[in-house]
Design a protein around this motif. Structure first.
Motif, mmCIF file in Angstrom:
data_model
loop_
_atom_site.group_PDB
_atom_site.id
_atom_site.type_symbol
_atom_site.label_atom_id
_atom_site.label_comp_id
_atom_site.label_asym_id
_atom_site.label_seq_id
_atom_site.Cartn_x
_atom_site.Cartn_y
_atom_site.Cartn_z
ATOM 1 N N LEU A 74 0.845 -1.239 0.156
ATOM 2 C CA LEU A 74 -0.096 -0.082 0.089
ATOM 3 C C LEU A 74 0.685 1.220 -0.084
ATOM 4 C CD1 LEU A 74 -2.760 -0.885 2.679
ATOM 5 C CD2 LEU A 74 -2.918 -0.904 0.055
ATOM 6 N N HIS A 75 1.957 1.161 0.866
ATOM 7 C CA HIS A 75 2.722 2.488 0.895
ATOM 8 C C HIS A 75 3.548 2.579 -0.565
ATOM 9 C CE1 HIS A 75 3.822 2.241 5.462
ATOM 10 N NE2 HIS A 75 2.897 3.106 5.228
ATOM 11 N N ARG A 76 3.731 1.534 -1.262
ATOM 12 C CA ARG A 76 4.503 1.762 -2.775
ATOM 13 C C ARG A 76 3.408 2.079 -3.687
ATOM 14 N NH1 ARG A 76 8.687 -0.141 -5.604
ATOM 15 N NH2 ARG A 76 8.426 0.918 -7.603
ATOM 16 N N ALA A 77 2.289 1.829 -3.605
ATOM 17 C CA ALA A 77 1.022 2.092 -4.611
ATOM 18 C C ALA A 77 1.256 3.772 -4.320
ATOM 19 C CB ALA A 77 -0.147 1.566 -4.416
ATOM 20 N N ALA A 78 1.088 4.325 -2.976
ATOM 21 C CA ALA A 78 0.907 5.615 -2.579
ATOM 22 C C ALA A 78 1.898 6.297 -2.988
ATOM 23 C CB ALA A 78 0.647 5.734 -1.240
ATOM 24 N N LEU A 79 3.365 5.705 -3.010
ATOM 25 C CA LEU A 79 4.423 6.574 -3.394
ATOM 26 C C LEU A 79 4.508 6.766 -4.790
ATOM 27 C CD1 LEU A 79 7.311 7.486 -2.568
ATOM 28 C CD2 LEU A 79 8.056 4.911 -2.963
ATOM 29 N N GLU A 80 4.224 5.873 -5.610
ATOM 30 C CA GLU A 80 4.000 5.916 -7.121
ATOM 31 C C GLU A 80 3.282 7.279 -7.526
ATOM 32 O OE1 GLU A 80 5.768 4.528 -9.308
ATOM 33 O OE2 GLU A 80 6.720 2.700 -8.403
ATOM 34 N N GLU A 81 1.881 7.393 -6.799
ATOM 35 C CA GLU A 81 1.050 8.598 -6.964
ATOM 36 C C GLU A 81 1.730 9.823 -6.822
ATOM 37 O OE1 GLU A 81 -2.743 5.677 -6.257
ATOM 38 O OE2 GLU A 81 -2.430 7.409 -4.960
ATOM 39 N N LEU A 82 2.439 9.785 -5.384
ATOM 40 C CA LEU A 82 2.855 11.240 -4.799
ATOM 41 C C LEU A 82 3.975 11.499 -5.800
ATOM 42 C CD1 LEU A 82 2.517 10.324 -1.012
ATOM 43 C CD2 LEU A 82 1.175 12.007 -2.491
ATOM 44 N N LEU A 83 4.870 10.549 -6.016
ATOM 45 C CA LEU A 83 6.103 10.935 -6.618
ATOM 46 C C LEU A 83 5.526 11.786 -8.112
ATOM 47 C CD1 LEU A 83 8.366 7.703 -6.674
ATOM 48 C CD2 LEU A 83 8.911 10.073 -5.531
ATOM 49 N N ALA A 84 4.522 11.319 -8.784
ATOM 50 C CA ALA A 84 3.816 12.009 -9.886
ATOM 51 C C ALA A 84 3.228 13.368 -9.381
ATOM 52 C CB ALA A 84 3.009 11.182 -10.547
ATOM 53 N N GLU A 85 2.542 13.313 -8.339
ATOM 54 C CA GLU A 85 1.956 14.537 -7.938
ATOM 55 C C GLU A 85 3.081 15.648 -7.368
ATOM 56 O OE1 GLU A 85 -1.015 15.022 -4.172
ATOM 57 O OE2 GLU A 85 -1.737 13.215 -5.368
ATOM 58 N N PHE A 86 4.155 15.238 -6.871
ATOM 59 C CA PHE A 86 4.952 16.249 -6.539
ATOM 60 C C PHE A 86 6.236 16.562 -7.588
ATOM 61 C CE2 PHE A 86 4.859 17.183 -2.002
ATOM 62 C CZ PHE A 86 3.609 16.572 -1.631
ATOM 63 N N GLY A 87 5.759 15.936 -8.878
ATOM 64 C CA GLY A 87 6.791 16.184 -10.175
ATOM 65 C C GLY A 87 8.059 15.592 -9.635
ATOM 66 N N VAL A 88 8.097 14.406 -9.251
ATOM 67 C CA VAL A 88 9.600 13.906 -8.857
ATOM 68 C C VAL A 88 9.336 12.749 -9.906
ATOM 69 C CG1 VAL A 88 11.053 12.566 -7.775
ATOM 70 C CG2 VAL A 88 9.599 14.207 -6.553
ATOM 71 N N SER A 89 10.589 12.789 -11.006
ATOM 72 C CA SER A 89 10.494 11.766 -12.050
ATOM 73 C C SER A 89 11.837 11.233 -11.852
ATOM 74 C CB SER A 89 10.330 12.167 -13.253
ATOM 75 O OG SER A 89 10.982 13.128 -13.771
ATOM 76 N N GLY A 90 12.523 10.174 -12.556
ATOM 77 C CA GLY A 90 13.558 9.775 -12.665
ATOM 78 C C GLY A 90 14.262 8.778 -11.717
ATOM 79 N N LEU A 91 13.578 8.353 -10.849
ATOM 80 C CA LEU A 91 14.056 7.684 -9.603
ATOM 81 C C LEU A 91 13.990 6.293 -10.419
ATOM 82 C CD1 LEU A 91 12.242 8.605 -6.180
ATOM 83 C CD2 LEU A 91 14.396 9.233 -7.079
ATOM 84 N N SER A 92 15.096 5.489 -10.058
ATOM 85 C CA SER A 92 15.209 4.028 -10.550
ATOM 86 C C SER A 92 14.320 3.352 -9.381
ATOM 87 C CB SER A 92 16.735 3.871 -10.358
ATOM 88 O OG SER A 92 17.176 3.760 -8.946
ATOM 89 N N GLU A 93 14.130 2.060 -9.866
ATOM 90 C CA GLU A 93 13.540 0.921 -9.063
ATOM 91 C C GLU A 93 14.086 0.851 -7.922
ATOM 92 O OE1 GLU A 93 10.635 -0.462 -9.174
ATOM 93 O OE2 GLU A 93 11.011 -1.695 -7.596
ATOM 94 N N GLU A 94 15.406 0.762 -8.070
ATOM 95 C CA GLU A 94 16.106 0.652 -6.671
ATOM 96 C C GLU A 94 15.929 1.634 -5.653
ATOM 97 O OE1 GLU A 94 20.390 -0.438 -7.353
ATOM 98 O OE2 GLU A 94 20.739 0.094 -5.337
ATOM 99 N N LYS A 96 13.358 3.858 -5.567
ATOM 100 C CA LYS A 96 12.083 3.734 -5.055
ATOM 101 C C LYS A 96 11.832 2.877 -4.161
ATOM 102 C CE LYS A 96 9.934 5.145 -9.512
ATOM 103 N NZ LYS A 96 9.094 4.445 -10.488
ATOM 104 N N GLN A 97 12.439 1.577 -4.156
ATOM 105 C CA GLN A 97 12.449 0.591 -3.297
ATOM 106 C C GLN A 97 13.107 0.979 -1.961
ATOM 107 O OE1 GLN A 97 13.897 -3.353 -4.219
ATOM 108 N NE2 GLN A 97 12.592 -3.421 -5.969
ATOM 109 N N ARG A 98 14.349 1.624 -2.218
ATOM 110 C CA ARG A 98 14.792 2.222 -0.787
ATOM 111 C C ARG A 98 14.081 3.138 -0.126
ATOM 112 N NH1 ARG A 98 19.051 1.857 2.870
ATOM 113 N NH2 ARG A 98 19.370 3.715 3.704
#
Lengths: 239, 239
Positions: A74-94, A96-98
């Motif tokens: 659930l945290h991870r799904a919310a994180l994906e949405e929030l990264l888009a909302e805050f205009g953060v792009s370019g994070l690697s999968e690693e 994001k997991q971190r």
């Protein structure tokens, strides 16, 4: 009238906000990540928004709109949405997991470890948290939280305040409800436990939502103990 | 060829016999109870007979002849039969409860606590035991066993060697099977774990069944580690 706490044998702890300070930890890790990666956002707002998705995400699971999903997911799904909302792009999968793993590394409030160590001398200390088992294990190992038992809503497949989570812990401990005291900084959690016959200790955490927030610190008169922190709780329980 | 253990992140421990010495503890408590109450029986034979009911009791549950019954209740049912068989009468309900609780107070082998403390510095230490949660919590608190996670067959409602118990722990830990090493003094337990892809560490406990017994200490060549005790296991894992 003094509450009768003589029969209490186990303490069941809410964790996020009550034992650990998620906001400060997320802000600190976010700022480090931001400095390293050139990301300039308001990490306090990010932390608040992330925590803000917590209840709605669990509610979707409990309404059956999602199959059982643990809190890491659930945290991870919310994180994906929030990264888009805050205009953060370019994070690697690693990366994001971190970042999602920050919930496994939350720092305890300063009184938590000393308070728990004192409480552990007389009581069984169990978590009763919506965090998943792996998250709670990593957090305890990282922060030195001396739990006797890690219990999670994941084991009941029911998020608090669903009574099944509290009931399952009670059954595993083979105790009567009034032999267990729920310890939490949140009134709804305590009331759900009280509805099943648990005792209730309210711990005031005025900084849970940051220095500007005005959290509800109203202690219901039905709460058995009201404590300023976990060392104060130990003191009030005679330790 | 040296086994590759670099990816191992968690150790899952069998408890009865591997970490604690049930026979010596039961004999010592039985003798004390006997002296206080004028009961003269062979407590070593009693302990062996009690442990001997363990597998058949669990098998009845797993065949569906009994509904789910936790180990405390299985121990208690066996205790009633054995008291009759050994001609012990006149114990009060409280004395029977106290005697049945000996399983919560089992003493660790001398190497267990120091070995676990060393292993805990690098690995997640989980129990994977047929003992019920409350029994394992009490035992850990009483003996100072520093588990990171208490996991019990009770949570899976399936006694080892049923694969559901091992699989559920693996899923809660969010690890691949080969990132977990089962640690046990019993070959069948290790083989059940290996069948699911776990690594296996065999711990030799020649005295589990007493000084006269000749236990099977054959180390299957497929076991990844063969250790004389838990301190030796820590040493072999580089700690």
């Amino acid at each position: 009238m003094e509450p009768n706490l003589e029969g209490v044998k186990a303490l069941a702890f809410d964790v996020f906000g009550t034992v650990v300070d998620y906001r400060t930890t997320i802000v600190a890790e976010g700022q480090r990540l931001g400095e390293a990666g050139g990301i300039e956002i308001d990490w306090a707002a990010f932390a608040d928004a992330w925590r803000g998705r917590y209840r709605p995400s669990m509610d979707r699971v409990m309404r059956g709109e999602l199959p059982w999903t643990n809190l890491d997911a659930l945290h991870r799904a919310a994180l994906e949405e929030l990264l888009a909302e805050f205009g953060v792009s370019g994070l690697s999968e690693e990366e994001k997991q971190r970042l999602n793993g920050v919930w496994h590394r939350l720092r305890p409030w300063g009184d938590s470890v000393p308070g728990l160590l004192r409480l552990k001398t007389r009581f069984v200390l169990a978590t009763l948290s919506n965090g998943n088992v792996r998250l709670l294990v990593d957090m305890a190992k990282n922060a030195g939280l001396p739990w006797d038992l890690i219990f999670s809503a994941e084991l009941a497949r029911a998020y608090k305040p669903d009574p099944r989570a509290y009931r399952m812990l009670q059954e595993l401990l083979m105790l009567n409800p009034n032999e267990i005291m729920m310890v939490a900084a949140h009134q709804d959690d305590l009331r759900a436990a009280q509805d099943l016959g648990f005792k209730a200790a309210f711990v005031m955490r005025p900084l849970e939502h940051g220095p500007q927030a005005v959290p509800d610190l109203t202690a219901d008169p039905s709460f058995d103990v009201v404590a300023t922190d976990l060392v104060d709780l130990a003191r009030q329980l005679g330790l």
